[in-house]
Scaffold this motif. Structure first.
Motif, PDB file in Angstrom:
ATOM      1  N   VAL A  48       0.848  -1.188   0.000  1.00 62.66           N
ATOM      2  CA  VAL A  48       0.000   0.000   0.000  1.00 62.66           C
ATOM      3  C   VAL A  48       0.887   1.243   0.000  1.00 62.66           C
ATOM      4  CG1 VAL A  48      -1.701   1.336   1.287  1.00 62.66           C
ATOM      5  CG2 VAL A  48      -1.933  -1.147   1.100  1.00 62.66           C
ATOM      6  N   VAL A  49       0.610   2.139  -0.939  1.00 64.46           N
ATOM      7  CA  VAL A  49       1.307   3.418  -1.025  1.00 64.46           C
ATOM      8  C   VAL A  49       0.242   4.499  -1.142  1.00 64.46           C
ATOM      9  CG1 VAL A  49       2.986   4.811  -2.268  1.00 64.46           C
ATOM     10  CG2 VAL A  49       3.253   2.314  -2.190  1.00 64.46           C
ATOM     11  N   GLY A  50       0.008   5.219  -0.048  1.00 65.43           N
ATOM     12  CA  GLY A  50      -1.044   6.219  -0.050  1.00 65.43           C
ATOM     13  C   GLY A  50      -2.403   5.594  -0.261  1.00 65.43           C
ATOM     14  N   GLU A  51      -3.120   6.045  -1.278  1.00 65.66           N
ATOM     15  CA  GLU A  51      -4.459   5.544  -1.578  1.00 65.66           C
ATOM     16  C   GLU A  51      -4.449   4.415  -2.596  1.00 65.66           C
ATOM     17  OE1 GLU A  51      -7.464   6.702  -0.089  1.00 65.66           O
ATOM     18  OE2 GLU A  51      -5.891   7.435   1.247  1.00 65.66           O
ATOM     19  N   GLN A  52      -3.258   3.956  -2.971  1.00 66.61           N
ATOM     20  CA  GLN A  52      -3.149   2.889  -3.965  1.00 66.61           C
ATOM     21  C   GLN A  52      -2.608   1.610  -3.341  1.00 66.61           C
ATOM     22  OE1 GLN A  52      -0.836   5.182  -7.082  1.00 66.61           O
ATOM     23  NE2 GLN A  52      -2.188   4.000  -8.419  1.00 66.61           N
ATOM     24  N   LEU A  53      -3.069   0.493  -3.878  1.00 67.62           N
ATOM     25  CA  LEU A  53      -2.497  -0.802  -3.543  1.00 67.62           C
ATOM     26  C   LEU A  53      -1.797  -1.326  -4.781  1.00 67.62           C
ATOM     27  CD1 LEU A  53      -4.063  -3.686  -1.536  1.00 67.62           C
ATOM     28  CD2 LEU A  53      -2.967  -4.168  -3.718  1.00 67.62           C
ATOM     29  N   PHE A  54      -0.526  -1.689  -4.626  1.00 65.09           N
ATOM     30  CA  PHE A  54       0.253  -2.291  -5.695  1.00 65.09           C
ATOM     31  C   PHE A  54       0.394  -3.778  -5.406  1.00 65.09           C
ATOM     32  CE2 PHE A  54       1.288   2.147  -5.731  1.00 65.09           C
ATOM     33  CZ  PHE A  54       1.377   2.465  -7.082  1.00 65.09           C
ATOM     34  N   LEU A  55       0.215  -4.585  -6.435  1.00 63.35           N
ATOM     35  CA  LEU A  55       0.299  -6.031  -6.276  1.00 63.35           C
ATOM     36  C   LEU A  55       1.376  -6.575  -7.208  1.00 63.35           C
ATOM     37  CD1 LEU A  55      -1.020  -8.388  -4.745  1.00 63.35           C
ATOM     38  CD2 LEU A  55      -2.454  -8.769  -6.752  1.00 63.35           C
ATOM     39  N   TYR A  56       2.436  -7.113  -6.593  1.00 64.80           N
ATOM     40  CA  TYR A  56       3.560  -7.683  -7.330  1.00 64.80           C
ATOM     41  C   TYR A  56       3.312  -9.182  -7.506  1.00 64.80           C
ATOM     42  CZ  TYR A  56       5.636  -3.217  -6.193  1.00 64.80           C
ATOM     43  OH  TYR A  56       5.868  -1.869  -6.079  1.00 64.80           O
ATOM     44  N   VAL A  57       3.532  -9.677  -8.714  1.00 61.25           N
ATOM     45  CA  VAL A  57       3.276 -11.085  -9.022  1.00 61.25           C
ATOM     46  C   VAL A  57       4.361 -11.612  -9.943  1.00 61.25           C
ATOM     47  CG1 VAL A  57       0.770 -10.800  -8.793  1.00 61.25           C
ATOM     48  CG2 VAL A  57       1.840 -10.557 -11.050  1.00 61.25           C
ATOM     49  N   GLY A  58       4.536 -12.926  -9.933  1.00 60.80           N
ATOM     50  CA  GLY A  58       5.337 -13.567 -10.951  1.00 60.80           C
ATOM     51  C   GLY A  58       4.457 -13.909 -12.137  1.00 60.80           C
ATOM     52  N   ALA A 108       7.925  -6.277  -2.411  1.00 57.82           N
ATOM     53  CA  ALA A 108       8.484  -4.926  -2.439  1.00 57.82           C
ATOM     54  C   ALA A 108       8.095  -4.186  -1.165  1.00 57.82           C
ATOM     55  CB  ALA A 108       7.992  -4.165  -3.666  1.00 57.82           C
ATOM     56  N   ILE A 109       8.948  -3.241  -0.764  1.00 55.07           N
ATOM     57  CA  ILE A 109       8.696  -2.444   0.429  1.00 55.07           C
ATOM     58  C   ILE A 109       9.212  -1.029   0.178  1.00 55.07           C
ATOM     59  CG2 ILE A 109      10.888  -3.008   1.557  1.00 55.07           C
ATOM     60  CD1 ILE A 109       9.312  -3.185   4.208  1.00 55.07           C
ATOM     61  N   GLN A 110       8.573  -0.056   0.792  1.00 59.92           N
ATOM     62  CA  GLN A 110       8.987   1.337   0.656  1.00 59.92           C
ATOM     63  C   GLN A 110       9.790   1.754   1.877  1.00 59.92           C
ATOM     64  OE1 GLN A 110       5.746   4.148   0.460  1.00 59.92           O
ATOM     65  NE2 GLN A 110       7.011   5.749  -0.443  1.00 59.92           N
ATOM     66  N   LYS A 111      10.950   2.376   1.634  1.00 53.19           N
ATOM     67  CA  LYS A 111      11.760   2.881   2.736  1.00 53.19           C
ATOM     68  C   LYS A 111      12.814   3.836   2.187  1.00 53.19           C
ATOM     69  CE  LYS A 111      13.893   1.455   7.074  1.00 53.19           C
ATOM     70  NZ  LYS A 111      14.365   0.321   7.906  1.00 53.19           N
ATOM     71  N   ASN A 112      13.192   4.819   2.990  1.00 53.45           N
ATOM     72  CA  ASN A 112      14.244   5.771   2.628  1.00 53.45           C
ATOM     73  C   ASN A 112      13.933   6.501   1.319  1.00 53.45           C
ATOM     74  OD1 ASN A 112      15.616   4.686   4.849  1.00 53.45           O
ATOM     75  ND2 ASN A 112      16.773   3.235   3.580  1.00 53.45           N
ATOM     76  N   GLY A 113      12.642   6.681   1.035  1.00 52.07           N
ATOM     77  CA  GLY A 113      12.260   7.380  -0.178  1.00 52.07           C
ATOM     78  C   GLY A 113      12.394   6.566  -1.445  1.00 52.07           C
ATOM     79  N   LYS A 114      12.662   5.272  -1.299  1.00 49.02           N
ATOM     80  CA  LYS A 114      12.799   4.399  -2.458  1.00 49.02           C
ATOM     81  C   LYS A 114      11.967   3.134  -2.264  1.00 49.02           C
ATOM     82  CE  LYS A 114      17.458   5.918  -3.734  1.00 49.02           C
ATOM     83  NZ  LYS A 114      17.037   6.518  -5.029  1.00 49.02           N
ATOM     84  N   PHE A 115      11.906   2.309  -3.301  1.00 47.62           N
ATOM     85  CA  PHE A 115      11.197   1.039  -3.247  1.00 47.62           C
ATOM     86  C   PHE A 115      12.211  -0.080  -3.464  1.00 47.62           C
ATOM     87  CE2 PHE A 115       8.179   4.272  -4.267  1.00 47.62           C
ATOM     88  CZ  PHE A 115       7.080   3.947  -3.486  1.00 47.62           C
TER      89      PHE A 115
END
Length: 333
Positions: A48-58, A108-115
């Motif tokens: 989750v980033v703000g109001e969006q959900l991102f889904l990572y898949v193979g 994926a994870i968000q930290k330090n202003g990056k992904f």
């Protein structure tokens, strides 16, 4: 997954609801399972980033009787779990120059202003076996590039393991104190702290294998309780993977087994949980093998991502999840 079985290109993303028509010509409600019907997808990892959900898949690309053929990772985004935006592939397995193949499970994870993107691949002959790499991007949709130039975790770093594919399926979690942890494994489950740069292990690797652990761990926290959810297999009685979970008062344990959360995905030997809170409600993403595309039926290497509501009981226990075709197309109760 299981053995048994920069310059930035400017590309227009495509927004699609779950396709309007199923294989049999019947209308499909947005938010019903499987979520994506134009390609086979597996090992879902929500962010989750703000109001969006991102889904990572193979991306499952197995042909005919192939077991797995996974070359790249994809990402989708949504604001309502019904209408999804698809993007170009965020990375290929071979973008890790030290990797041979196999774009297996990731997170994926968000930290330090990056992904930061952690993913399992097959290492080259310099470190035989499965390994975990870490890539980085300025945006959740990538593209991602190798952040180290070498693997973060190799098979040689967990010498007590019983096989060469134990170092797969990374899950990453940042605790309230800002420390980020990574857990992973197949048959054996491991956990380690990451340095603040997110690309190095900080301290020892600890084994935390819970009962019937097979693969696909996922870490999350709700209130004061930590959860380790994973693909489980009781080899004495079960043929296909289920999902089980354990809880702990701290990320370092001790972990207490809490039982099964849900059964196997339809027609699928494997299953892979990803859990997230989004706009005040909790959800669990899984995969099954119920999708048919053209003349290709679902199979071990042709899976499809699903989602279900997730509920907690007063004592923190997870309410058993019933996997459905409706998914989140109907109001969440």
């Amino acid at each position: 997954m299981n053995w048994r079985w920069v310059g930035l290109a400017v590309v227009t993303a495509i927004s699609v609801a779950s396709p309007c028509w199923a294989q049999d010509g019947k209308a499909v409600e947005p938010g019903s399972n499987p979520l994506f019907r134009d390609r086979f997808t597996a090992d879902p990892a929500p962010l989750v980033v703000g109001e969006q959900l991102f889904l990572y898949v193979g991306h499952d690309e197995a042909q005919r009787d192939e077991m797995f053929n996974m070359r790249e990772w994809l990402v989708y985004s949504t604001t309502d779990l019904k209408t999804w935006t698809s993007y170009p592939p965020i990375m290929k397995a071979t973008d890790f120059k030290w990797a041979l193949k196999d774009a297996w499970a990731s997170q994926a994870i968000q930290k330090n202003g990056k992904f930061y993107f952690y993913a399992a691949v097959e290492h080259d002959s310099s470190h035989p076996g499965k390994a975990i790499g870490v890539a980085v991007s300025d945006r959740p949709t990538g593209p991602f590039v190798d952040a180290r130039g070498t693997a973060l975790i190799t098979n040689q770093m967990t010498p007590k393991g019983t096989h060469s594919w134990e170092d797969i399926d990374p899950t990453v979690f940042t605790d309230d104190d800002g420390a980020t942890w990574i857990a992973w494994g197949n048959r054996q489950a491991y956990i380690a702290k990451l340095k603040t740069n997110m690309i190095e292990i900080d301290g020892p690797i600890t084994e935390i294998t819970p009962p019937h652990f097979e693969e696909g761990p996922w870490l999350h926290k709700r209130e004061d309780l930590y959860y380790l959810t994973y693909a489980s297999l009781d080899r004495s009685t079960q043929r296909d993977e289920h999902v089980s979970y354990a809880t702990a008062p701290a990320i370092t344990g001790p972990w207490t087994y809490r039982g099964e959360l849900t059964g196997p995905g339809k027609y699928s030997f494997t299953i892979h949980p990803g859990i997230v809170e989004f706009k005040g409600s909790w959800y669990i993403f899984l995969h099954n093998a119920s999708l048919t595309i053209g003349d290709q039926n679902g199979a071990i290497g042709r899976r499809a991502v699903t989602v279900e509501p997730l509920h907690y009981q007063a004592d923190g226990a997870l309410r058993p999840v019933v996997q459905t075709q409706a998914g989140v197309s109907e109001p969440v109760l």
